[in-house]
Write an enzyme that holds these catalytic residues in place. Structure first.
Site, PDB file in Angstrom:
ATOM      1  N   GLU A 100       6.836  -5.968 -10.282  1.00 62.90           N
ATOM      2  CA  GLU A 100       5.624  -5.703  -9.455  1.00 62.90           C
ATOM      3  C   GLU A 100       4.542  -5.250 -10.151  1.00 62.90           C
ATOM      4  OE1 GLU A 100       4.354  -7.397  -7.565  1.00 62.90           O
ATOM      5  OE2 GLU A 100       4.873  -6.970  -5.460  1.00 62.90           O
ATOM      6  N   THR A 137      -4.424  -8.885  -7.726  1.00 69.56           N
ATOM      7  CA  THR A 137      -4.017  -7.548  -7.024  1.00 69.56           C
ATOM      8  C   THR A 137      -4.433  -6.408  -7.660  1.00 69.56           C
ATOM      9  OG1 THR A 137      -1.887  -8.861  -6.234  1.00 69.56           O
ATOM     10  CG2 THR A 137      -1.874  -6.227  -6.097  1.00 69.56           C
TER      11      THR A 137
HETATM   12  N1  HSE Z   1       0.192  -3.486  -0.735  1.00 68.55           N
HETATM   13  C1  HSE Z   1      -0.237  -4.234  -1.882  1.00 68.55           C
HETATM   14  C2  HSE Z   1      -1.821  -4.505  -2.024  1.00 68.55           C
HETATM   15  C3  HSE Z   1       0.388  -5.663  -1.779  1.00 68.55           C
HETATM   16  O1  HSE Z   1      -2.265  -4.727  -0.970  1.00 68.55           O
HETATM   17  O2  HSE Z   1      -2.304  -4.128  -2.850  1.00 68.55           O
HETATM   18  C4  HSE Z   1      -0.315  -6.796  -2.707  1.00 68.55           C
HETATM   19  O3  HSE Z   1       0.810  -6.887  -3.652  1.00 68.55           O
END
Ligand code: HSE
Length: 308
Positions: A128, A181
């Protein structure tokens, strides 16, 4: 057994009040991966279809996650990975997590399961980082474990799987635009006010209580986000219109799926979910942006082996 085909489901992270800690696993939408045990040590990405992603192991989330697992073992083998993407990158429904989860799940199976599913999440999170610049588990946890998951703590990782009420349906509107993201995280303030924090943790507690007691109204009241959604929603065309359409047509709650641009709604029952999906679609049409709609029950199984 030297080769496996894996289904790696899409997920909705955050669920409004649970930024970086809550997520749920979807049915029917997901990537497929083939993991092959080979004599040559290391991880090799041999094929990617459906997306323009790097084949270099160290630049690919599946490669990085797989290597993290492999480095924690004394394996004399290596693995080849084929990735067949169905979940678009930057869609907000856990594209990178699906690749990371599939890699560690498949390699673990072929090694004879030295790690538990919970332990696999630690390795998947390493993948990730490549996609988002941060180690969060709110997509990889539901992707691997299925159902709803809560990250109670990150240090050490403490994960709780929560059973899903049976009549709960998720609706997802996925616009065909990419929101990275890392960009979606860059708009967030590193600090929050005490007032907002109180509202947010009250809602998160309410969501958990609602899921356990199958109290759909409580789930709905709790699906609110006073911290992240206000900072991110400008990244998503027609966000307010789509969310209001969902709520006006009977959704329990609605918000940004993960880091966006997908917009989700949770509904009680399939009939309401279909009505909500129709209303959300109509509210998005005038953007001129193509989109997909998904209606899904909560997938309790998570990443799994498939045979064809
Ligand atoms: N929790 C993360 C965000 C999820 O909202 O940035 C996205 O990968």
């Amino acid at each position: 057994m030297n080769e496996l085909k894996i289904f790696c489901p899409a997920t909705i992270a955050n669920l409004n009040c649970g930024f970086d800690v809550m997520g749920l696993c979807l049915e029917g939408i997901g990537d497929e991966m083939i993991i092959r045990k080979v004599a040559e040590k290391g991880i090799k990405i041999t094929k990617i279809t459906g997306a323009d992603l790097p084949l270099e192991t160290e630049k690919n989330v599946a490669g990085v996650a797989g290597l993290a697992l492999l480095n924690a073992t004394q394996s004399d083998f290596g693995f080849e990975i084929e990735i067949h993407k169905k979940i678009k990158a930057g869609s907000g429904i856990g594209s990178s997590s699906a690749s990371a989860a599939g890699a560690v799940f498949g390699i673990n199976e072929l090694l004879g399961k030295p790690f538990t599913k919970q332990e696999l999440i630690h390795f998947a999170m390493k993948g990730e980082v490549i996609a988002s610049g941060s180690e969060h588990a709110d997509n990889v946890a539901p992707c691997i474990l299925g159902g709803f998951t809560l990250v109670r703590g990150y240090n050490p990782l403490d994960l709780i799987k929560i059973e899903s009420p049976s009549e709960l349906y998720a609706v997802v509107l996925h616009p065909h635009i990419e929101v990275k993201t890392s960009d979606s995280r860059a708009v967030l303030s590193p600090t929050v006010s005490l007032k907002s924090a109180i509202t947010q943790w009250g809602n998160l507690g309410g969501l958990i209580a609602g899921l356990y007691t199958k109290d759909y109204e409580l789930i709905g009241r709790s699906l609110n986000d006073v911290i992240v959604e206000p900072a991110r929603k400008h990244l998503i065309p027609n966000f307010d219109l789509v969310k209001n359409a969902a709520l006006e047509n009977g959704a329990l709650g609605s918000g940004i799926s993960g880091a966006g641009p997908s917009i989700f709604a949770l509904c009680k029952g399939q009939a309401i979910a279909e009505k909500v999906a129709y209303a959300m679609s109509n509210a998005y049409l005038d953007t001129g942006i193509a989109f997909d709609m998904h209606i899904s029950k909560v997938n309790d199984q998570g990443t799994k082996i498939i045979t064809n």
